[in-house]
Design an enzyme around this catalytic site. Sequence first.
Site, PDB file in Angstrom:
ATOM      1  N   GLU A 141       0.841  -1.194   0.000  1.00  0.00           N
ATOM      2  CA  GLU A 141       0.000   0.000   0.000  1.00  0.00           C
ATOM      3  C   GLU A 141       0.883   1.252   0.000  1.00  0.00           C
ATOM      4  OE1 GLU A 141      -3.833  -1.970   2.309  1.00  0.00           O
ATOM      5  OE2 GLU A 141      -2.879  -0.178   3.150  1.00  0.00           O
ATOM      6  N   ARG A 271      10.569 -14.249  -4.045  1.00  0.00           N
ATOM      7  CA  ARG A 271      11.942 -13.982  -3.616  1.00  0.00           C
ATOM      8  C   ARG A 271      12.892 -15.061  -4.109  1.00  0.00           C
ATOM      9  NH1 ARG A 271      10.067 -12.482   2.604  1.00  0.00           N
ATOM     10  NH2 ARG A 271       9.581 -10.283   2.204  1.00  0.00           N
ATOM     11  N   GLY A 367      32.297   2.529 -21.250  1.00  0.00           N
ATOM     12  CA  GLY A 367      32.540   3.956 -21.403  1.00  0.00           C
ATOM     13  C   GLY A 367      31.259   4.717 -21.685  1.00  0.00           C
ATOM     14  N   GLU A 391       9.720  -7.180  -2.887  1.00  0.00           N
ATOM     15  CA  GLU A 391       9.770  -8.494  -2.226  1.00  0.00           C
ATOM     16  C   GLU A 391      10.772  -8.499  -1.071  1.00  0.00           C
ATOM     17  OE1 GLU A 391       7.355  -9.361  -3.439  1.00  0.00           O
ATOM     18  OE2 GLU A 391       7.310  -9.560  -5.592  1.00  0.00           O
TER      19      GLU A 391
END
Length: 412
Positions: A141, A271, A367, A391
């Site tokens: 949330e 996960r 680079g 997560e």
Amino acid sequence: MSMTELRNSKTDLFNIASMLTNEELEVRDTVAEFVDRRVRPNIAKWFDEATLPMELIPEMAELGLFGMHIDGYGCGGRSAVEYGIAMQEMEAGDSGLRTVISVQGSLAMTAIAKNGSEEQKQTWLPKMAAGEVIGCFGLTEPTAGSDPSSMTTHAKLVDGEWVLNGSKRWIGLATVAQVAIIWAKVSVADAKAAGVHPDGDTRPDDELVVRGFIVPTETVGFRAEAIEQKMSMRASLQCDIVMDNAHLPVDAILPHNPGLRGPFSCLNEARYGIAWGALGAARDSIEVALEYASTRMQFGKPLTAYQLTQKKLADMTIALNKGQLMALQLGRANNAGTMDLHQISMAKLDNVRVAIEIARECRTILGGNGITGDYSPLRHANNLESVRTYEGTDEVHTLIVGQKLTGQAAFS
């Protein structure tokens, strides 16, 4: 030399491929071919234009990538290691596209598979496995990220219907999903009235418990809006969700595993996939930097002929191999049913932060050319900043490992 040949002959210094079964190698090669053919030629454009290529959804489904670790219901029933390998190959293409598979399978489908009724599983999982229905997973949330227990989204049973109110943020795929798994607080009294309160649970009727709900996104009162102006995960969708008196039938609730163990079991699946996936981004970064350095001439010889470049490449590849060995050990434990939660945290925490360091270092080898979409490392680094946060942040996973070591919970 193809990317597959380069991967096998150059970055696999510890011969990890020899530790894989034929089935695992087949998954690796199948997903790698898909990434080579469909993702790499287009990903710079998708990332630049902040476009999720929806045309890939049915192709991912055809490969069996949605819910591939779930048994039955049209799902693949693949092993944990096979799933991890697929996530590594997919994230070698792009973290945002790997997230599509994670949101669909590890989160939305796993929520139904682990917490749903048999009817709910039969209704939704085959369609989701086939890519006919896209799902999303609403837990986080605006003010409840690392502490989901502080969520304010709630559901009340009114006249035989659930009424949901609240908001969610950073929800993958919500604007294109047909179904959302929404986690909300429910009173024990309402859970009892719905017939889903566990027998023997003596909590008071006014206590609030987190429960999951299956919410068709066409439900009146449900609204999703894509989050824009992102500098990470640009080839995927993350969204805000608002529920304003969204009415659902009484059987929309997931009947099993009340409390945070319901969503946490899904997060652990995600996960686990991240612990593998992040290494795909790292490996791709090394491959790109190695190929570039072998042909980029400076002061009369290629960059690969310089000691400092070789040190960078050697250090990064050793770190990559260590992470891959940890992921493989985690996967074997997962297959055997011996995987501990702190081991998931160890692998997610370290493999992601190592992957970010590798991607950033590879950019230095490229680079100034490394800041363009022609090369992947900076895109990977940007994406991995999101992977590092979602997560479970570094801080959360550090404290999970710390609690295992000390026996003391230090989350608050």
